[in-house]
Motif scaffolding. Sequence first.
Motif, PDB file in Angstrom:
ATOM      1  N   LEU A 307       0.961  -1.042  -0.093  1.00 40.81           N
ATOM      2  CA  LEU A 307      -0.022   0.042  -0.014  1.00 40.81           C
ATOM      3  C   LEU A 307       1.065   1.183  -0.117  1.00 40.81           C
ATOM      4  CD1 LEU A 307      -2.662  -1.027   2.693  1.00 40.81           C
ATOM      5  CD2 LEU A 307      -2.457  -1.543   0.246  1.00 40.81           C
ATOM      6  N   PHE A 308       0.895   1.778  -1.223  1.00 43.52           N
ATOM      7  CA  PHE A 308       1.625   3.255  -1.134  1.00 43.52           C
ATOM      8  C   PHE A 308       0.806   4.423  -1.288  1.00 43.52           C
ATOM      9  CE2 PHE A 308       4.671   0.321  -3.784  1.00 43.52           C
ATOM     10  CZ  PHE A 308       5.481  -0.001  -2.389  1.00 43.52           C
ATOM     11  N   MET A 334      10.750  10.980   0.529  1.00 49.34           N
ATOM     12  CA  MET A 334      11.228  10.729   1.710  1.00 49.34           C
ATOM     13  C   MET A 334      10.129   9.620   2.314  1.00 49.34           C
ATOM     14  SD  MET A 334      10.527  13.414   5.006  1.00 49.34           S
ATOM     15  CE  MET A 334      12.066  14.013   4.608  1.00 49.34           C
ATOM     16  N   PHE A 335      10.627   8.599   2.996  1.00 51.11           N
ATOM     17  CA  PHE A 335       9.673   7.524   3.410  1.00 51.11           C
ATOM     18  C   PHE A 335       9.203   8.135   4.865  1.00 51.11           C
ATOM     19  CE2 PHE A 335      12.645   5.817   0.623  1.00 51.11           C
ATOM     20  CZ  PHE A 335      12.102   4.710  -0.121  1.00 51.11           C
ATOM     21  N   GLU A 380      -0.431   7.232  12.469  1.00 50.51           N
ATOM     22  CA  GLU A 380      -0.913   5.968  12.011  1.00 50.51           C
ATOM     23  C   GLU A 380      -0.693   5.861  10.336  1.00 50.51           C
ATOM     24  OE1 GLU A 380      -3.115   2.198  11.402  1.00 50.51           O
ATOM     25  OE2 GLU A 380      -3.419   3.869  10.656  1.00 50.51           O
ATOM     26  N   TYR A 381      -1.294   6.803   9.738  1.00 49.19           N
ATOM     27  CA  TYR A 381      -1.315   6.869   8.160  1.00 49.19           C
ATOM     28  C   TYR A 381      -1.985   5.561   7.572  1.00 49.19           C
ATOM     29  CZ  TYR A 381       1.880  10.660   9.689  1.00 49.19           C
ATOM     30  OH  TYR A 381       2.281  11.566  10.416  1.00 49.19           O
ATOM     31  N   SER A 389       3.098  -1.464   4.037  1.00 48.57           N
ATOM     32  CA  SER A 389       2.419  -0.187   3.527  1.00 48.57           C
ATOM     33  C   SER A 389       3.277   1.202   4.106  1.00 48.57           C
ATOM     34  CB  SER A 389       1.089  -0.028   4.670  1.00 48.57           C
ATOM     35  OG  SER A 389       0.515   1.348   4.400  1.00 48.57           O
ATOM     36  N   LEU A 390       3.318   2.085   3.213  1.00 49.57           N
ATOM     37  CA  LEU A 390       4.217   3.091   3.370  1.00 49.57           C
ATOM     38  C   LEU A 390       3.549   4.537   2.912  1.00 49.57           C
ATOM     39  CD1 LEU A 390       7.680   1.859   2.456  1.00 49.57           C
ATOM     40  CD2 LEU A 390       6.863   2.373   4.655  1.00 49.57           C
ATOM     41  N   LEU A 391       3.796   5.511   3.513  1.00 46.08           N
ATOM     42  CA  LEU A 391       3.672   6.849   3.022  1.00 46.08           C
ATOM     43  C   LEU A 391       4.856   7.640   2.230  1.00 46.08           C
ATOM     44  CD1 LEU A 391       1.775   9.723   4.931  1.00 46.08           C
ATOM     45  CD2 LEU A 391       3.819  10.373   3.537  1.00 46.08           C
TER      46      LEU A 391
END
Length: 427
Positions: A307-308, A334-335, A380-381, A389-391
């Motif tokens: 999940l991006f 940026m992660f 939490e994002y 899963s990452l933002l």
Amino acid sequence: MRYHVLCGIVVSGLLFGSAHPAFAAGPVRLPSAATVSSGAAAAASVPQQLVKITDVTNIRQTPSLDAPVVKKAQPGQTYAIVETVAGPGGDWHKVVLGEDKTAYVASWVVETAENKPGKSSTGQEKPSTGGKQPEPSRTILNIIDVTNVRAEPDLESAVVAKAQPGQTYTATGTEGAWYKVSMANGKTAYIASWVVTATTLSGSAGQSAGQSAGGQVFIYHTHNRESWKNVAGSKSGSSVDDAKTNITLVGQELGRVLQQKGVPAITANDDIAGRLVLKNLSFTQSYSESRKTILEAKNTNPALSYLFDIHRDADVPRSQTTVTINGKAYARIMFVVGTGNPGYEDNAVFAETLKELLEKKYPGLSRGILVKSAHQGNGEYNQSLSPTSLLLEFGGVNNTLEENKRTAAAFADVFADYYASVQSKSK
């Protein structure tokens, strides 16, 4: 595959690149293996000829090399053949792009295969059960273009969802030339058989397409209208937004390149910002709304695991958000990992792995990993929904769409390598 040697050199650029004037002649209709029309499709049980795309290929409005290009077909995609006609340079296949859309592709730059009951989508016979009671099979519908999911098996019926390329559905049955599918709300809906490809899995497979291959990618945008100073239509306060030219275009590019590289990816186009306005919700509730988008997608397609959430950073100096690689400017990534997720350590490990791979192949493209608590934002994002899963913050307001698209392609390149590695280890 059929090749026309005499005109190969002349037409190769026309087929895979931009259109140029060539020949113009009226098509002569030839018999085809199966005929499908927008109003009356052949029954799902009738054998169907498929076009198999083997390279980036122009699909044109009419069977001519000087006709407008309506779509760039990607390697691995398949399209149902309506009929075959003779045109300039050789035979052309009329193919189905949607429920009521057709176009043409040159026969000598594609392959064809028959898709019929009793065979998988690759044309292989289903294995014999050796006299034993056959296990229940499952038919997986592979979405190859944006497709209408309808309330009834009829082209005039209401559209209940828009299926995205790369998405899969499990058929629960058929009705005429339509597949029945079950939606997340438990209701039955229908997808036209002539706009998808179907893969039959034995009961022992136990997984939908993509799960056994390391999962699928879901790309979405919690702050979908984030834009850039040079194009934004709204610049009130610290906001730099635009309803059309925004971060969703970067997500679409990421999804496109991932699919081109063989990674199953779905890109959501939900207008979260618009939804907040309609529901009279505050901006702080953006992640709650995007969570609904993720859950709906996962209910329809359980294979989604990567999940991006693609964002754009704020008014950070361009010198910090930009790097030049091989003479071209890229927006740095940026992660972001939120500690509000109880399992955030797994997400952090995933972020660290991708960051290192990115640095090896594209030095300087990563801005590192930012770990944020609930005191620094949402915290939490939606990362509790998957350990992978990452933002991702792509550049900032001082970058450009072009720079971000380059970065999307670079990240897709790196992730495709990672994905292939995961697949090989799972075998």
